[in-house]
Write a protein that holds these residues in place. Structure first.
Motif, PDB file in Angstrom:
ATOM      1  N   GLU A  89      84.052  74.105  16.433  1.00 40.63           N
ATOM      2  CA  GLU A  89      83.089  74.423  17.200  1.00 40.63           C
ATOM      3  C   GLU A  89      81.871  74.870  16.141  1.00 40.63           C
ATOM      4  O   GLU A  89      80.727  74.549  16.503  1.00 40.63           O
ATOM      5  CB  GLU A  89      83.567  75.747  18.122  1.00 40.63           C
ATOM      6  CG  GLU A  89      82.297  76.281  19.010  1.00 40.63           C
ATOM      7  CD  GLU A  89      82.605  77.496  19.971  1.00 40.63           C
ATOM      8  OE1 GLU A  89      81.734  77.849  20.607  1.00 40.63           O
ATOM      9  OE2 GLU A  89      83.781  77.772  20.017  1.00 40.63           O
ATOM     10  N   ARG A  90      82.599  75.776  15.193  1.00 37.76           N
ATOM     11  CA  ARG A  90      81.373  76.078  14.217  1.00 37.76           C
ATOM     12  C   ARG A  90      80.657  74.962  13.521  1.00 37.76           C
ATOM     13  O   ARG A  90      79.421  75.071  13.478  1.00 37.76           O
ATOM     14  CB  ARG A  90      82.390  77.089  13.177  1.00 37.76           C
ATOM     15  CG  ARG A  90      81.382  77.687  12.187  1.00 37.76           C
ATOM     16  CD  ARG A  90      82.211  78.482  11.287  1.00 37.76           C
ATOM     17  NE  ARG A  90      83.160  77.998  10.691  1.00 37.76           N
ATOM     18  CZ  ARG A  90      82.886  76.839   9.451  1.00 37.76           C
ATOM     19  NH1 ARG A  90      81.738  76.715   9.162  1.00 37.76           N
ATOM     20  NH2 ARG A  90      83.897  76.422   8.934  1.00 37.76           N
ATOM     21  N   GLU A  91      81.402  73.869  13.283  1.00 36.92           N
ATOM     22  CA  GLU A  91      80.600  72.872  12.559  1.00 36.92           C
ATOM     23  C   GLU A  91      79.762  72.218  13.437  1.00 36.92           C
ATOM     24  O   GLU A  91      78.629  71.769  13.094  1.00 36.92           O
ATOM     25  CB  GLU A  91      81.835  71.800  12.187  1.00 36.92           C
ATOM     26  CG  GLU A  91      81.328  70.818  11.208  1.00 36.92           C
ATOM     27  CD  GLU A  91      82.590  69.947  10.728  1.00 36.92           C
ATOM     28  OE1 GLU A  91      82.288  69.027  10.319  1.00 36.92           O
ATOM     29  OE2 GLU A  91      83.808  70.619  10.885  1.00 36.92           O
ATOM     30  N   ILE A  92      80.069  71.819  14.803  1.00 34.92           N
ATOM     31  CA  ILE A  92      79.172  71.365  15.641  1.00 34.92           C
ATOM     32  C   ILE A  92      77.935  72.297  16.010  1.00 34.92           C
ATOM     33  O   ILE A  92      76.910  71.689  15.863  1.00 34.92           O
ATOM     34  CB  ILE A  92      79.875  70.998  16.949  1.00 34.92           C
ATOM     35  CG1 ILE A  92      81.120  70.152  16.851  1.00 34.92           C
ATOM     36  CG2 ILE A  92      78.966  70.810  18.266  1.00 34.92           C
ATOM     37  CD1 ILE A  92      82.090  70.141  18.013  1.00 34.92           C
ATOM     38  N   ARG A  93      78.253  73.573  15.952  1.00 36.99           N
ATOM     39  CA  ARG A  93      77.093  74.512  16.228  1.00 36.99           C
ATOM     40  C   ARG A  93      76.042  74.415  15.281  1.00 36.99           C
ATOM     41  O   ARG A  93      74.832  74.414  15.356  1.00 36.99           O
ATOM     42  CB  ARG A  93      77.730  75.860  16.482  1.00 36.99           C
ATOM     43  CG  ARG A  93      78.173  76.042  17.877  1.00 36.99           C
ATOM     44  CD  ARG A  93      78.353  77.480  18.476  1.00 36.99           C
ATOM     45  NE  ARG A  93      78.919  77.363  19.758  1.00 36.99           N
ATOM     46  CZ  ARG A  93      78.200  77.320  20.975  1.00 36.99           C
ATOM     47  NH1 ARG A  93      77.116  77.305  20.836  1.00 36.99           N
ATOM     48  NH2 ARG A  93      78.749  77.385  21.944  1.00 36.99           N
ATOM     49  N   ARG A  94      76.620  74.258  13.749  1.00 34.15           N
ATOM     50  CA  ARG A  94      75.840  74.205  12.635  1.00 34.15           C
ATOM     51  C   ARG A  94      75.190  73.109  12.766  1.00 34.15           C
ATOM     52  O   ARG A  94      74.039  72.968  12.333  1.00 34.15           O
ATOM     53  CB  ARG A  94      76.835  74.485  11.503  1.00 34.15           C
ATOM     54  CG  ARG A  94      75.933  74.370  10.206  1.00 34.15           C
ATOM     55  CD  ARG A  94      76.687  74.868   8.925  1.00 34.15           C
ATOM     56  NE  ARG A  94      77.976  73.647   8.705  1.00 34.15           N
ATOM     57  CZ  ARG A  94      79.183  73.894   8.474  1.00 34.15           C
ATOM     58  NH1 ARG A  94      79.492  75.056   8.460  1.00 34.15           N
ATOM     59  NH2 ARG A  94      80.001  72.716   8.352  1.00 34.15           N
ATOM     60  N   ALA A  95      75.818  71.960  13.061  1.00 33.23           N
ATOM     61  CA  ALA A  95      75.005  70.593  12.965  1.00 33.23           C
ATOM     62  C   ALA A  95      73.870  70.767  14.050  1.00 33.23           C
ATOM     63  O   ALA A  95      72.549  70.305  13.847  1.00 33.23           O
ATOM     64  CB  ALA A  95      75.993  69.458  13.467  1.00 33.23           C
ATOM     65  N   CYS A  96      74.037  71.355  15.123  1.00 29.30           N
ATOM     66  CA  CYS A  96      73.017  71.537  16.449  1.00 29.30           C
ATOM     67  C   CYS A  96      71.796  72.251  15.885  1.00 29.30           C
ATOM     68  O   CYS A  96      70.812  72.036  16.439  1.00 29.30           O
ATOM     69  CB  CYS A  96      73.796  71.821  17.723  1.00 29.30           C
ATOM     70  SG  CYS A  96      74.788  70.334  18.615  1.00 29.30           S
TER      71      CYS A  96
END
Length: 184
Positions: A89-96
């Motif tokens: 989740e953290r990686e996805i939020r960072r990409a977003c």
């Protein structure tokens, strides 16, 4: 001694009737030793679905802060971030936070379904995130097209995707889990 990447050449003829995009692309693909043929072909499929003159491959499987594919503006801003797999989740939020649009392709069957059950509700608030799942059967047919030198015709119409080379034609299914601005 470290294993080296295997190099593949692909010439794509893309006819995307959904986006009114028609073009030819000559790609050089480096398949990392830990990457399967099917995953490499999913990168090709993702390239075809989002084909654009500025779409480029990231530095590879072992690079954490870059996607598998992306479009960057002339000023360095990330317009499109495409990633394969099941990031946390953290990686996805960072990409977003870094990109105007983020597209994620999952592909590991039951593992991807469990991942989505755990994170889907949390990710639904990300308005610039689209998540698609490629069924195991479709991943297997993608693997049938692998060759060191590939010539592939890709047709996309009404969401259906067909890939064909001189020997075979395959249809690839895609399940929509979430599209930017909506959730399912």
């Amino acid at each position: 001694m470290a294993l080296k990447a295997t190099i593949f050449k692909a010439r794509l003829q893309i006819a995307d009737m959904d986006r009114h995009y028609y073009g030819e692309h000559a790609l050089t693909l480096a398949r990392h030793p830990s990457e399967t043929d099917e995953r490499m072909m999913l990168r090709v499929l993702a390239f075809a679905r989002h084909a654009h003159e500025d779409l480029a491959f990231g530095r590879g499987v072992s690079t954490e802060d870059e996607p598998d594919l992306w479009i960057r503006s002339l000023t360095g801003e990330v317009e499109l971030w495409i990633q394969l797999g099941q990031p946390d989740e953290r990686e996805i939020r960072r990409a977003c936070g870094r990109a105007r649009q983020v597209v994620l392709y999952t592909y590991s069957g039951q593992g991807a379904s469990i991942w989505w059950e755990q994170l889907g509700r949390k990710l639904s608030s990300l308005g610039n995130l689209s998540v698609y799942d490629i069924p195991v059967e479709s991943m297997a047919v993608l693997g049938q097209l692998v060759a060191r030198g590939m010539e592939i015709n890709i047709s996309i119409q009404d969401g259906a995707i067909w890939l064909a080379n001189a020997e075979t034609a395959v249809e690839v299914g895609i399940e929509v889990r979430q599209e930017a601005g909506t959730s399912r």
